[in-house]
Design a protein around this motif. Structure first.
Motif, PDB file in Angstrom:
ATOM      1  N   ARG A   1       0.832  -1.197   0.000  1.00 36.22           N
ATOM      2  CA  ARG A   1       0.000   0.000   0.000  1.00 36.22           C
ATOM      3  C   ARG A   1       0.870   1.252   0.000  1.00 36.22           C
ATOM      4  N   ASN A   2       0.315   2.329  -0.537  1.00 33.34           N
ATOM      5  CA  ASN A   2       1.015   3.608  -0.513  1.00 33.34           C
ATOM      6  C   ASN A   2       0.765   4.270   0.831  1.00 33.34           C
TER       7      ASN A   2
ATOM      8  N   LEU B   1      -7.277   8.405  -7.629  1.00 33.40           N
ATOM      9  CA  LEU B   1      -5.981   8.918  -8.092  1.00 33.40           C
ATOM     10  C   LEU B   1      -6.124  10.209  -8.885  1.00 33.40           C
TER      11      LEU B   1
ATOM     12  N   CYS C   1      -0.865   9.826  -4.698  1.00 31.39           N
ATOM     13  CA  CYS C   1      -1.078   8.519  -4.080  1.00 31.39           C
ATOM     14  C   CYS C   1      -0.655   7.356  -4.976  1.00 31.39           C
TER      15      CYS C   1
ATOM     16  N   ASN D   1       1.523   4.627  -6.549  1.00 33.88           N
ATOM     17  CA  ASN D   1       2.750   3.936  -6.135  1.00 33.88           C
ATOM     18  C   ASN D   1       3.799   3.955  -7.232  1.00 33.88           C
TER      19      ASN D   1
ATOM     20  N   ASP E   1      -4.345  -0.095  -3.595  1.00 31.84           N
ATOM     21  CA  ASP E   1      -2.980   0.399  -3.549  1.00 31.84           C
ATOM     22  C   ASP E   1      -2.883   1.792  -2.928  1.00 31.84           C
ATOM     23  N   HIS E   2      -3.914   2.589  -3.098  1.00 28.44           N
ATOM     24  CA  HIS E   2      -3.851   3.968  -2.614  1.00 28.44           C
ATOM     25  C   HIS E   2      -4.897   4.249  -1.537  1.00 28.44           C
TER      26      HIS E   2
ATOM     27  N   CYS F   1      -3.585   6.358   1.526  1.00 29.73           N
ATOM     28  CA  CYS F   1      -3.213   7.697   1.079  1.00 29.73           C
ATOM     29  C   CYS F   1      -4.454   8.549   0.833  1.00 29.73           C
TER      30      CYS F   1
END
Length: 394
Positions: A196-197, A251, A257, A259, A269-270, A273
């Motif tokens: 994860r970010n 995003l 955010c 990656n 993934d974000h 963030c």
């Protein structure tokens, strides 16, 4: 002949009551209710007047340091029945234990490892029948353990972390999220966060207060979210109640955010963030069950937001002191929304929800992390060792 007393007129009574009231108030016996003394816990800070909208989280922290500060935060340590105690070394029959994970499981592959545990115990946790050709225990999650086990065969371990939590009836050791079962595994571990970010923004949105994301549109959860979010400015990024133009647009709101610009991102993934840009994150469990506190809450805590939580009635046993807003403690959603708006406009009251992290006052949260999925291999291997592994008598 006795003289009748003269009646005291209304004006005199009013003056007397007024003087008495102010005497009590300024001496501290009477206090008006304030934002900071509302639910969920009575904090140390007092709200600022008039409201002071803010966006800079670090500036809010500095203001809290000046007005309150860590020395005034009480320590909060208590033993609760919701969390298992572990660490005693007595009764271990094996110095090395191997656990072979059978079939599909949602446990991340990176849990596979050779662990050096406490009490001189080593623990091999693997999905490879080559590395564990003679395992001391077999772990099942998506499939049912064998009906029978003979002495000399591996112990049968069954894991169910879902809310309903039901034994298979064939296991020798049972793992669940609840402390009353053989081995407890909470959702608070870091293994949920791999990849994860973790860019955490110090700037909070001032006009949009609440982050919400859900793509499993359960009717009761949806209805609760719809009613509360209708009272608060919010962004909903999931498939349910989406109000940002689609489920994968975070995003475009927060490009920092990402990656890796060369990799097509997945929604998770974000996650942290994106959450970090909001003062509050709405977290609603699939079901309101004792001790069933999932990653929905811990994601929000880790992102630097304040969770607005609906779920386990004993949730405060699992989280840091004064770190969440327990929505079920309010008389109405309107009262909850009013409280959220007031805290959002009070940098000191908002910063106090982060005091646990900045002052190192974890309360029971340290134990919640200690019995998470992260430590499950060593704790399960200890349980297998105490039973004697393959030599155990069923």
């Amino acid at each position: 002949m006795p003289v009748s007393p003269k009646p005291i007129n209304t004006f005199t009574i009013t003056i007397m009551l007024t003087c008495t009231f102010f005497l009590l108030f300024f001496s501290g016996f009477l206090q008006f209710p304030s934002i900071s003394s509302s639910f969920p816990l009575p904090p140390i800070a007092r709200p600022t007047t008039p409201p002071q909208p803010f966006t800079d989280l670090l500036a809010a922290f500095r203001k809290w340091d000046h007005q309150v500060g860590c020395p005034r935060v009480p320590l909060n340590h208590s033993k609760v029945a919701s969390l298992q105690e572990f660490g005693a070394c007595g009764g271990l029959a094996l110095n090395h234990v191997s656990v072979l994970v059978k079939g599909w499981t949602w446990i991340p592959d990176n849990l596979d490892n050779l662990y050096s545990c406490s009490c001189g115990l080593s623990c091999l946790w693997t999905k490879s029948p080559v590395l564990a050709d003679k395992p001391d225990a077999l772990l099942f999650e998506s499939s049912t353990p064998p009906l029978q086990r003979r002495v000399g065969e591996p112990l049968r371990v069954y894991m169910d972390l879902e809310a309903a939590r039901k034994r298979s009836g064939r296991e020798d050791i049972y793992i669940s999220y609840h402390a009353e079962d053989d081995v407890q595994a909470t959702y608070a571990g870091a293994l949920f966060h791999n990849g994860r970010n973790y860019h955490v923004s110090n700037q909070k949105n001032s006009d949009v207060l609440v982050y919400w994301s859900s793509s499993r549109c359960l009717p009761e959860r949806n209805e609760l979210a719809k009613k509360l979010l209708g009272l608060l400015p919010h962004h909903s990024f999931g498939k349910c109640l989406n109000n940002v133009g689609g489920p994968d647009v975070a995003l475009s709101f927060y490009p920092e955010c990402a990656n890796d610009a060369n990799v097509t991102p997945k929604w998770w993934d974000h996650l942290h963030c994106a959450m970090s840009h909001y003062k509050f994150v709405l977290a609603i469990e699939n079901t309101f069950t004792e001790s069933y506190v999932t990653e929905k809450l811990f994601y929000a805590l880790d992102s630097g937001a304040v969770p607005i939580y609906f779920g386990a009635p004993n949730v405060m046993d699992f989280v840091p002191p004064h770190s969440i807003i327990d929505g079920r403690k309010f008389r109405s959603l309107e009262e909850l929304a009013s409280y959220v708006k007031a805290v959002a406009n009070d940098p000191v009251a908002y910063a106090e929800y982060h005091a646990w992290r900045r002052c190192g006052v974890l309360g029971n949260y340290g134990k919640t992390r200690a019995v998470s999925l992260d430590t499950l291999p060593c704790r399960l291997c200890e349980a297998v060792s105490r039973k004697g592994g393959r030599n155990a008598i069923s």
